[in-house]
Design an enzyme around this catalytic site. Structure first.
Site, PDB file in Angstrom:
ATOM      1  N   LYS A  96      42.103  23.841  20.676  1.00 37.23           N
ATOM      2  CA  LYS A  96      41.321  23.115  19.662  1.00 37.23           C
ATOM      3  C   LYS A  96      42.168  22.882  18.412  1.00 37.23           C
ATOM      4  CE  LYS A  96      37.780  23.385  16.211  1.00 37.23           C
ATOM      5  NZ  LYS A  96      36.851  24.177  15.419  1.00 37.23           N
ATOM      6  N   HIS A 136      39.220  32.698   6.757  1.00 36.02           N
ATOM      7  CA  HIS A 136      39.773  32.194   8.021  1.00 36.02           C
ATOM      8  C   HIS A 136      40.622  30.943   7.786  1.00 36.02           C
ATOM      9  CE1 HIS A 136      37.330  35.022  10.159  1.00 36.02           C
ATOM     10  NE2 HIS A 136      36.280  34.621   9.463  1.00 36.02           N
ATOM     11  N   TYR A 140      29.645  22.747  14.805  1.00 35.75           N
ATOM     12  CA  TYR A 140      29.155  21.835  15.844  1.00 35.75           C
ATOM     13  C   TYR A 140      30.013  21.873  17.116  1.00 35.75           C
ATOM     14  CZ  TYR A 140      26.374  19.730  12.060  1.00 35.75           C
ATOM     15  OH  TYR A 140      25.493  19.517  11.029  1.00 35.75           O
ATOM     16  N   THR A 159      39.490  27.485  -1.646  1.00 33.88           N
ATOM     17  CA  THR A 159      38.420  27.809  -0.697  1.00 33.88           C
ATOM     18  C   THR A 159      38.103  29.287  -0.801  1.00 33.88           C
ATOM     19  OG1 THR A 159      37.759  27.797   1.635  1.00 33.88           O
ATOM     20  CG2 THR A 159      40.073  28.213   1.202  1.00 33.88           C
ATOM     21  N   ARG A 215      41.205  19.042  11.365  1.00 37.74           N
ATOM     22  CA  ARG A 215      41.778  19.832  10.268  1.00 37.74           C
ATOM     23  C   ARG A 215      43.295  19.962  10.429  1.00 37.74           C
ATOM     24  NH1 ARG A 215      37.604  22.515   9.461  1.00 37.74           N
ATOM     25  NH2 ARG A 215      37.847  23.530  11.467  1.00 37.74           N
ATOM     26  N   ASP A 249      37.538  19.092   2.754  1.00 38.42           N
ATOM     27  CA  ASP A 249      36.124  18.918   3.072  1.00 38.42           C
ATOM     28  C   ASP A 249      36.056  18.203   4.419  1.00 38.42           C
ATOM     29  OD1 ASP A 249      33.489  19.423   2.485  1.00 38.42           O
ATOM     30  OD2 ASP A 249      33.176  17.557   1.408  1.00 38.42           O
ATOM     31  N   ASN A 301      36.941  30.642   1.985  1.00 37.52           N
ATOM     32  CA  ASN A 301      36.912  30.966   3.413  1.00 37.52           C
ATOM     33  C   ASN A 301      38.244  31.603   3.860  1.00 37.52           C
ATOM     34  OD1 ASN A 301      37.115  30.757   6.227  1.00 37.52           O
ATOM     35  ND2 ASN A 301      35.693  29.025   6.275  1.00 37.52           N
TER      36      ASN A 301
END
Ligand code: IMP
Length: 198
Positions: free
Chosen positions: A172, A11, A151, A7, A178, A68, A9
């Site tokens: 969360k 984070h 979202y 990835t 995830r 994903d 990303n």
């Protein structure tokens, strides 16, 4: 043992670093000098994740995993699904994506939805395994909350009456799609490579 998270990303890398046993050396794509974008052109989360992991494994020979995620809404035949990031257009705009969903669900009684994450892990030659994490919930009538991303302001997980974006991030993360997928993956890693009996 080295292991790559395919990835770009940062984070995500930091989130996962806490979950992976310290005996694994977790590398990002920057560590292995791969700056190019990996294509994500497939029609399912499984194919996209597997393609990314295979692509990097073939280049490096180092065991690689990729993830994903999609938001699957029952009344929309599981859309946006694999197209979640670009649902309202190529520029990946979270607000526009949520507006599009709210408009499509206007007057809909059935607001059931789920987030689904798929992790693909590829190691040795030809060895591959998929891990899935799901959180069920529903789509709210309006956007609420400022935490998180994507979202989150319109997703209300089962068992709560607030959105992901109204929760502290650690709450969360403790119930998310995830984290559920990653817990399955890390427990597999530990059993397979560290002889963990737990
Ligand atoms: P990715 O596969 O993790 O890049 O996720 C694809 C898209 O799904 C993101 O661009 C977001 O729009 C959405 N998404 C993924 N995870 C979450 C989440 O935890 N909350 C809200 N939206 C998410």
């Amino acid at each position: 043992m080295k292991i790559i998270f395919a990835t770009h990303n940062k984070h995500k890398i930091e989130e996962v670093r806490h979950l992976v046993d310290k005996r694994f050396m977790l590398l990002s794509l920057q560590h292995v000098d791969l700056a190019e974008d990996i294509p994500e052109d497939y029609q399912t989360l499984e194919e996209n994740a597997l393609f990314k992991a295979k692509f990097i494994f073939q280049k490096t020979g180092i065991p690689t995993f990729a993830d994903d995620t999609g938001l699957e809404i029952a009344a929309l035949n599981n859309r946006p699904g694999v197209f979640s990031a670009r649902y309202a257009g190529k520029n990946k705009n979270d607000q526009a994506n949520m507006d599009k969903v709210l408009k499509e669900l206007k007057n809909a009684d059935n607001r059931l939805a789920r987030f689904r994450t798929v992790i693909a892990f590829v190691w040795n030659d030809g060895k591959e395994k998929l891990f899935e994490g799901i959180v069920n919930g529903k789509i709210g009538l309006v956007k609420k909350g400022k935490q998180g991303f994507g979202y989150d302001p319109i997703f209300i997980p089962d068992g709560y009456n607030i959105t992901f974006a109204e929760m502290p991030l650690d709450v969360k993360n403790s119930i998310s799609h995830r984290s559920r997928a990653f817990r399955k993956f890390t427990s597999f890693l530990n059993k397979e490579f560290l002889n963990d009996k737990a």
